[in-house]
Design a protein around this motif. Structure first.
Motif, short mmCIF file in Angstrom:
data_model
loop_
_atom_site.label_atom_id
_atom_site.label_comp_id
_atom_site.label_asym_id
_atom_site.label_seq_id
_atom_site.Cartn_x
_atom_site.Cartn_y
_atom_site.Cartn_z
N ALA A 53 0.73 -0.95 0.05
CA ALA A 53 0.02 -0.05 -0.08
C ALA A 53 0.96 1.27 -0.10
CB ALA A 53 -0.99 0.11 1.26
N VAL B 10 -3.93 6.20 4.01
CA VAL B 10 -3.71 5.03 2.86
C VAL B 10 -4.18 5.34 1.58
CG1 VAL B 10 -3.99 2.55 2.38
CG2 VAL B 10 -3.39 3.40 4.85
N ARG C 15 -6.67 2.97 -3.93
CA ARG C 15 -6.41 2.87 -5.53
C ARG C 15 -7.38 3.08 -6.57
NH1 ARG C 15 -1.37 -1.63 -5.27
NH2 ARG C 15 0.01 -0.40 -3.88
#
Length: 331
Positions: free
Chosen positions: A166, A181, A184
């Motif tokens: 990640a 984080v 995506r």
């Protein structure tokens, strides 16, 4: 943060900055660095498909004294380009001997290791970007270098990006350490953990133990006592974990505790350690203390050390507070 709520880095920074101009400047710098990091992460993720980026560049080391790889330079260029429209006056970088002018009207200086752990680029190990942000006032500082050459307690923000399975941003703005984080699907950084706390006690340490013969007596003594386990003076068994890429080792500590040790030793060029104070030790120490951990060179709190050189090296121990204090007691 309410249960189930997804907070983006953009929204977090907007809320944190409010209408404050100084905070707004810091928020702009962090946005720029994180955006540059996304591009760097994409290059890192191509691995052997971008094999030329893992090659050593020339024969001379970088300003920090390490072998310079092509991706080190590309990472620095991307960060400079991203910071150009922000209120950052100057950039101190591991890859450059002198400060890099960015925005003449800027009110911040940023210190950065553009690609920490770059020796691992071609081995698919997590690498990252480390940054430190300090205030800058052209009227108050005799030179931009004066703004950089201050103890780490003057930082207003710091963090690192880790490029691994990640893409992660660990950041502090002086009130807690938070983990974002990258999602995506959307490309946005989402707040995953707020106000991280490093457990004070640990049974895990990270060090390159192959260098034991070069260490001084206090460090040897500490490791020997850890290896003695339950039967030794520590009264417990320890595990050793060592990636060799500081951002990867640091994120493990922020996730589950532990200590990281990179002492000075007797080898040529290692007497003062190998990590740089301004753009490696200071930001990591700031993050660690904001997560209720500790950071020292063995004798002195990292954030109290006054730099004497932009690329100054220093021994570094950080992580679980009680264990850091135990290590310091050996000195």
């Amino acid at each position: 943060m309410a249960a189930g709520e997804s907070v983006t880095l953009e929204a977090y920074l907007d809320r944190w900055a409010g209408g404050d101009a100084d905070r707004g400047a810091v928020a702009a710098a962090v946005r720029a660095i994180s955006a540059a990091g996304v591009g760097i992460a994409d290059l890192v993720a191509r691995g052997p498909l971008e094999e030329s980026l893992a090659k050593i560049r020339g024969v001379d080391p970088n300003a920090g004294g390490d072998a310079q790889k092509e991706l080190d330079v590309v990472a620095e260029e991307r960060i400079i380009a991203a910071l150009m429209p922000t209120p950052v006056a100057f950039l101190a970088s591991e890859e450059s001997e002198e400060l890099i002018p960015v925005n003449p009207a800027g009110r911040l200086v940023v210190a950065v290791d553009p690609l920490d752990g770059s020796s691992n680029i071609d081995t698919n190990v997590s690498v990252g970007t480390i940054y430190s942000i300090l205030p800058y006032d052209a009227a108050a500082h005799a030179s931009p270098k004066d703004a950089v050459m201050r103890p780490g307690r003057h930082q207003v923000a710091a963090g690192f990006l880790a490029y691994g399975p990640a893409t992660i941003l660990v950041a502090t703005f002086g009130a807690g350490t938070h983990v974002f984080v990258q999602d995506r699907a959307s490309g946005a950084f989402l707040l995953a953990r707020e106000n991280v706390e490093i457990p004070a006690e640990t049974k895990e340490y990270g060090v390159n133990q192959s260098n034991v013969r070069h260490w001084d007596a206090p460090m040897k003594g500490y490791i020997e006592d850890c290896l003695a386990g339950k039967e030794g003076p520590r009264g417990k068994d320890f595990n050793m974990r060592w990636v060799g890429s500081m951002v990867a080792d640091a994120f493990r500590i922020f996730t589950r505790g532990g200590v990281y040790l990179y002492p000075g030793d007797k080898r040529k060029g290692y007497a003062e350690g190998r990590l740089r104070l301004i753009y490696e030790a200071n930001p990591v120490a700031f993050l660690t203390e904001q997560a209720k951990g500790g950071a020292t060179d063995g004798r002195t709190r990292i954030l109290d050390i006054a730099p004497h050189h932009i690329h100054q090296r220093i021994p570094l121990v950080f992580g679980s507070k009680a264990e850091v204090e135990t290590i310091a007691s050996y000195y």
